[in-house]
Design a protein around this motif. Structure first.
Motif, PDB file in Angstrom:
ATOM      1  N   UNK A 138      -2.569  -0.854  -0.452  1.00 48.74           N
ATOM      2  CA  UNK A 138      -2.649  -0.253  -1.774  1.00 48.74           C
ATOM      3  C   UNK A 138      -1.295   0.327  -2.200  1.00 48.74           C
ATOM      4  N   UNK A 139      -0.587   0.927  -1.268  1.00 51.20           N
ATOM      5  CA  UNK A 139       0.730   1.472  -1.591  1.00 51.20           C
ATOM      6  C   UNK A 139       1.711   0.362  -1.944  1.00 51.20           C
ATOM      7  N   UNK A 140       1.559  -0.785  -1.296  1.00 48.53           N
ATOM      8  CA  UNK A 140       2.392  -1.936  -1.637  1.00 48.53           C
ATOM      9  C   UNK A 140       2.101  -2.404  -3.059  1.00 48.53           C
ATOM     10  N   UNK A 141       0.831  -2.500  -3.397  1.00 51.91           N
ATOM     11  CA  UNK A 141       0.452  -2.912  -4.751  1.00 51.91           C
ATOM     12  C   UNK A 141       1.020  -1.947  -5.781  1.00 51.91           C
ATOM     13  N   UNK A 142       0.964  -0.655  -5.480  1.00 50.64           N
ATOM     14  CA  UNK A 142       1.492   0.344  -6.411  1.00 50.64           C
ATOM     15  C   UNK A 142       2.996   0.188  -6.595  1.00 50.64           C
TER      16      UNK A 142
ATOM     17  N   UNK B  45      13.308  -0.330  -4.195  1.00 46.82           N
ATOM     18  CA  UNK B  45      13.455   0.394  -2.927  1.00 46.82           C
ATOM     19  C   UNK B  45      12.085   0.694  -2.323  1.00 46.82           C
ATOM     20  N   UNK B  46      11.175   1.120  -3.163  1.00 37.32           N
ATOM     21  CA  UNK B  46       9.827   1.422  -2.686  1.00 37.32           C
ATOM     22  C   UNK B  46       9.132   0.149  -2.213  1.00 37.32           C
ATOM     23  N   UNK B  47       9.377  -0.940  -2.903  1.00 43.17           N
ATOM     24  CA  UNK B  47       8.776  -2.217  -2.514  1.00 43.17           C
ATOM     25  C   UNK B  47       9.240  -2.631  -1.125  1.00 43.17           C
ATOM     26  N   UNK B  48      10.530  -2.508  -0.867  1.00 43.99           N
ATOM     27  CA  UNK B  48      11.061  -2.864   0.452  1.00 43.99           C
ATOM     28  C   UNK B  48      10.439  -2.001   1.541  1.00 43.99           C
ATOM     29  N   UNK B  49      10.320  -0.703   1.267  1.00 37.82           N
ATOM     30  CA  UNK B  49       9.752   0.192   2.269  1.00 37.82           C
ATOM     31  C   UNK B  49       8.280  -0.107   2.520  1.00 37.82           C
ATOM     32  N   UNK B  50       7.528  -0.349   1.461  1.00 38.99           N
ATOM     33  CA  UNK B  50       6.093  -0.604   1.627  1.00 38.99           C
ATOM     34  C   UNK B  50       5.833  -1.950   2.300  1.00 38.99           C
ATOM     35  N   UNK B  51       6.665  -2.938   2.041  1.00 42.25           N
ATOM     36  CA  UNK B  51       6.543  -4.200   2.764  1.00 42.25           C
ATOM     37  C   UNK B  51       6.751  -3.975   4.260  1.00 42.25           C
ATOM     38  N   UNK B  52       7.689  -3.094   4.589  1.00 43.07           N
ATOM     39  CA  UNK B  52       7.895  -2.762   6.001  1.00 43.07           C
ATOM     40  C   UNK B  52       6.690  -2.083   6.613  1.00 43.07           C
ATOM     41  N   UNK B  53       6.051  -1.210   5.850  1.00 39.42           N
ATOM     42  CA  UNK B  53       4.861  -0.520   6.364  1.00 39.42           C
ATOM     43  C   UNK B  53       3.709  -1.502   6.611  1.00 39.42           C
TER      44      UNK B  53
END
Length: 312
Positions: A149-153, A161-169
């Motif tokens: 869900x955080x990735x979708x957001x 930057x947030x996209x890269x981090x959430x993909x890592x998560x």
């Protein structure tokens, strides 16, 4: 006269060196390495290159280059920061005639090489971390949903930057579950097995890329995908494989998609209440090519913004 400092990626197998690196090694007057157990040394010696085990100071290295000699230093895993700093001090002093200094990468990371680092880090965490060492598939399941869900957001926000981090998560969840799966006493599998499975699936479902089939439009690609998937799964019902735990709008749209794709004459159930109305809306959205979940989220975000404006 020159000093060549040869570095290599620890993620590439020893012995796989670039041609400029082999040329520098073969033509050097001396080759030095501070680590006698360096994984590259057996391959260099097998190629007939003499390597002296030595950790020269900066002054000693400069002196070894006197008379037009070339010295190659095979960097250790730590990178020899003492030698690098010493050479920088000598060059900055202006009191020493310095040889030509060259940093020569002997090998480069292949695409995806950092995934090896992630696997190694996860393996150590699983063994040494009191929290991670006790996790199970069941205990981690909720985090996979949260991270998705955080990735979708992040995608909807357009924050790179947030996209890269959430993909890592999300990737962490995959590697974590695969590491736990290695310990299963009855049916263990590893992250390599996970990767092999998806690679085989992608190749099989893309015969227009890896086989003799042709596809020039997205619709033809989808036909290939559905046909090969149906042959793989051999499902008794089009509803097989549809997770009932997903959000309601997404579930309704997925069922409507399966029915429409299969050409089944299944009318929507009639009934009273908002649930049946939402079901009809979800089916209509799917038929029109709209993701009802994404549409509702977009509307909800607009509603959130309106709330904040009133609060301000």
């Amino acid at each position: 006269r020159r000093t060549v400092r040869r570095t290599r990626s620890h993620r590439v197998a020893p012995g796989l060196l670039s041609w400029p690196a082999w040329q520098a090694l073969r033509t050097a007057d001396r080759v030095l390495c501070a680590d006698g157990a360096h994984p590259q040394l057996p391959y260099l010696r097998e190629a007939g290159i003499r390597v002296d085990e030595a950790a020269p100071a900066a002054e000693e290295l400069v002196a070894a280059c006197a008379g037009g000699h070339t010295v190659v230093v095979v960097a250790t895993g730590e990178g020899d920061p003492g030698l690098t700093d010493g050479l920088a001090r000598l060059a900055g002093s202006g009191r020493v005639a310095m040889p030509e200094l060259e940093l020569l990468p002997a090998s480069y990371d292949l695409p995806g090489a950092r995934l090896l680092d992630l696997v190694q880090v996860m393996d150590r965490i699983r063994v040494e971390c009191p929290w991670s060492s006790r996790r199970t598939h069941e205990g981690l399941a909720k985090y996979a949903i949260e991270e998705a869900y955080e990735l979708v957001e992040a995608i909807e926000d357009g924050d790179r930057d947030e996209l890269r981090e959430e993909l890592g998560d999300v990737l962490l969840q995959v590697v974590f579950h695969a590491r736990i799966a290695e310990e299963d006493p009855d049916a263990p599998f590893s992250v390599d097995d996970v990767a092999a499975t998806i690679v085989a699936k992608l190749i099989h479902r893309h015969p227009h890329v890896f086989g003799d089939e042709t596809a020039t439009t997205p619709e033809e690609v989808r036909e290939h995908w559905l046909r090969t998937k149906a042959a793989e799964k051999q499902r008794a019902s089009v509803t097989d494989g549809v997770p009932l735990g997903q959000p309601g709008l997404a579930l309704a749209a997925k069922l409507a998609s399966r029915v429409r794709t299969a050409g089944l004459p299944v009318p929507l159930p009639s009934g009273e209440g908002i649930g049946y109305e939402l079901l009809a809306l979800a089916a209509r959205a799917e038929a029109e090519g709209t993701d009802p979940e994404a549409a509702l989220r977009a509307a909800a975000r607009a509603y959130r913004d309106a709330i904040r404006e009133v609060e301000a």
